[in-house]
Design an enzyme around this catalytic site. Structure first.
Site, PDB file in Angstrom:
ATOM      1  N   CYS A 165       0.862  -1.186   0.000  1.00  0.00           N
ATOM      2  CA  CYS A 165       0.000   0.000   0.000  1.00  0.00           C
ATOM      3  C   CYS A 165       0.894   1.230   0.000  1.00  0.00           C
ATOM      4  CB  CYS A 165      -0.899  -0.027   1.236  1.00  0.00           C
ATOM      5  SG  CYS A 165      -2.154   1.255   1.259  1.00  0.00           S
ATOM      6  N   CYS A 174      -8.857   6.330  -7.527  1.00  0.00           N
ATOM      7  CA  CYS A 174      -8.073   6.659  -6.335  1.00  0.00           C
ATOM      8  C   CYS A 174      -7.776   8.151  -6.273  1.00  0.00           C
ATOM      9  CB  CYS A 174      -6.757   5.872  -6.348  1.00  0.00           C
ATOM     10  SG  CYS A 174      -5.807   6.034  -4.821  1.00  0.00           S
TER      11      CYS A 174
END
Length: 425
Positions: free
Chosen positions: A159, A353
């Site tokens: 991540c 995103c």
């Protein structure tokens, strides 16, 4: 009638509960098991770490919200899942039986894999709101006596976006305080290049993020393996494109945040047929475990292989809209099984995103997230910062009201061609 249990009440678990309740039959029961009585909006943690948000701003109680929809909440951590017995053992010894289980626990943070990493070591974390609060206390001390910063993600991390966000948010906060000139900043990452993101890049993410870092005077080290961390010093081995050690770095710091690698949580780790060696839940194309057909999984705890080989290990991220597509497919598939049918729905794993840079930001659309893609776009602008702020409020409001996807949201996303379910054609 069936008892459907959702294990976890985070970004995946809460929407899963709402969508499952809506999809279930009138007599079915939906229960959420959570190790915390409160939901917090993880993407806001970087703001908490620099005191732009307080914990109360990004949290909500889960029991009242779930209760309004007729969903039971058990705020007790799971000790062990027993898939061969269709039951979950809780820490207090209670046993919860289920007919269907959706595992949405999120990850275990593997700080222990690198000496000195994490809040119990010498670096900060923004993976949990409690970590972000600790980081904020460290940040207050830091800005009173500034010095070098080291920020990034260690080997095996999956991540990367929050590390970039935190670096740029710190830069913005330091510029506002007019002390940026006193703070050398180095970005350390296991990615083979800036903007790889564990995804092989998205659009021109490499060019845009490199330019953003140059504009902000942030140096970087890629193909980096963090070997150990001492008080005020990080030891990093930089590798070449073949994975061979290239250069040793000893990086001094007064403030550091390094994202860790993830593992599966203890409640499922090592269960044969349920998890891979790292403890992530193995699933088929319908989000269902291949061995235990009444167990599904969504979110960060799902096992997904890396998108490509890299000199230093990089995992594949599971982002917000991608997780939401897993949720929708799972809810439909469990309903089909309740009706005596085989699961037929497949998540698109499409991704939208928003990454905040403090006063501007970057956004990307990847359809699907895992290449090859039909759409791959990356852009930057002040509008992204404003959109991220708005989305924080919007998502928290959805969770409070018990709605996963309002009709107007679905209508807009459908018009943009960003859908959650694959066509059955």
């Amino acid at each position: 009638m069936a008892h459907i249990v959702i294990l976890g009440a985070g970004i995946g678990g809460m929407p899963m509960a709402y969508e499952m309740k809506a999809a279930a039959r009138p007599g079915d029961t939906v229960t959420v098991i959570s190790d915390s009585p409160r939901f917090h909006f993880v993407p806001s943690n970087p703001w908490v770490a620099v005191n732009w948000r307080k914990r109360k701003d990004i949290e909500m109680d889960i029991e009242p919200a779930l209760g309004r929809k007729g969903i039971k909440a058990i705020t007790q951590a799971a000790k062990r899942v027993h898939p061969d017995q269709n039951k979950i053992e809780l820490l207090d010894g209670t046993v919860v039986n289920y007919d269907y289980l959706v595992i949405a626990t999120g990850p275990k943070l593997a700080f222990d894999e690198i000496p000195g990493l994490g809040p119990d070591g010498h670096t900060q974390s923004i993976c949990h709101v409690s970590h972000a609060e600790t980081a904020q206390l460290n940040w207050d001390r830091f800005v009173a006596d500034p010095g070098p910063i080291v920020v990034g993600a260690v080997q095996g991390a999956s991540c990367f976006g929050p590390a970039y966000e935190y670096a740029f948010i710190m830069d913005t906060d330091l510029r506002k305080r007019k002390i940026r000139d006193k703070v050398p900043m180095t970005f350390v990452t296991s990615e083979p290049y800036i903007g790889h993101l564990g995804l092989g890049g998205v659009g021109d993410s490499k060019g845009l993020l490199e330019a953003a870092m140059r504009d902000r005077h942030i140096k970087w080290i890629c193909n980096a393996k963090t070997t150990k961390i001492e008080n005020g010093k990080m030891y990093v081995t930089e590798h070449d494109d073949m994975g061979n050690p290239k250069r040793e770095h000893e990086l001094p710091f007064k403030h550091s945040m390094m994202l860790p690698a993830f593992k599966g949580v203890d409640a499922v780790f090592g269960i044969e047929g349920l998890t891979n060696p790292r403890g992530f839940i193995t699933i088929d194309e319908h989000q269902r475990n291949p061995k235990f057909h009444n167990i599904f999984s969504v979110g960060v705890c799902v096992a997904i292989p890396p998108v490509e080989p890299t000199p230093i290990p990089c995992g594949t991220p599971k982002t917000g809209y991608m997780i939401e597509s897993m949720v929708t497919a799972t809810a439909h598939n469990i309903r089909e099984m309740l009706d005596g049918k085989e699961p037929s729905h497949k998540a698109t794993w499409n991704t939208v995103c928003l990454a905040d840079f403090g006063d501007t930001g970057a956004a990307f659309v990847a359809l699907p997230q895992i290449p090859p893609r039909n759409v791959s776009w990356f852009g930057e602008g002040k509008w992204v910062h404003l959109a991220k702020v708005a989305f924080e409020k919007y998502f928290l409001r959805k969770m409070q009201k018990g709605t996963s996807e309002p009709y107007y949201e679905k209508m807009v996303m459908d018009m943009l061609g960003i859908v959650k379910l694959r066509s059955k054609k």
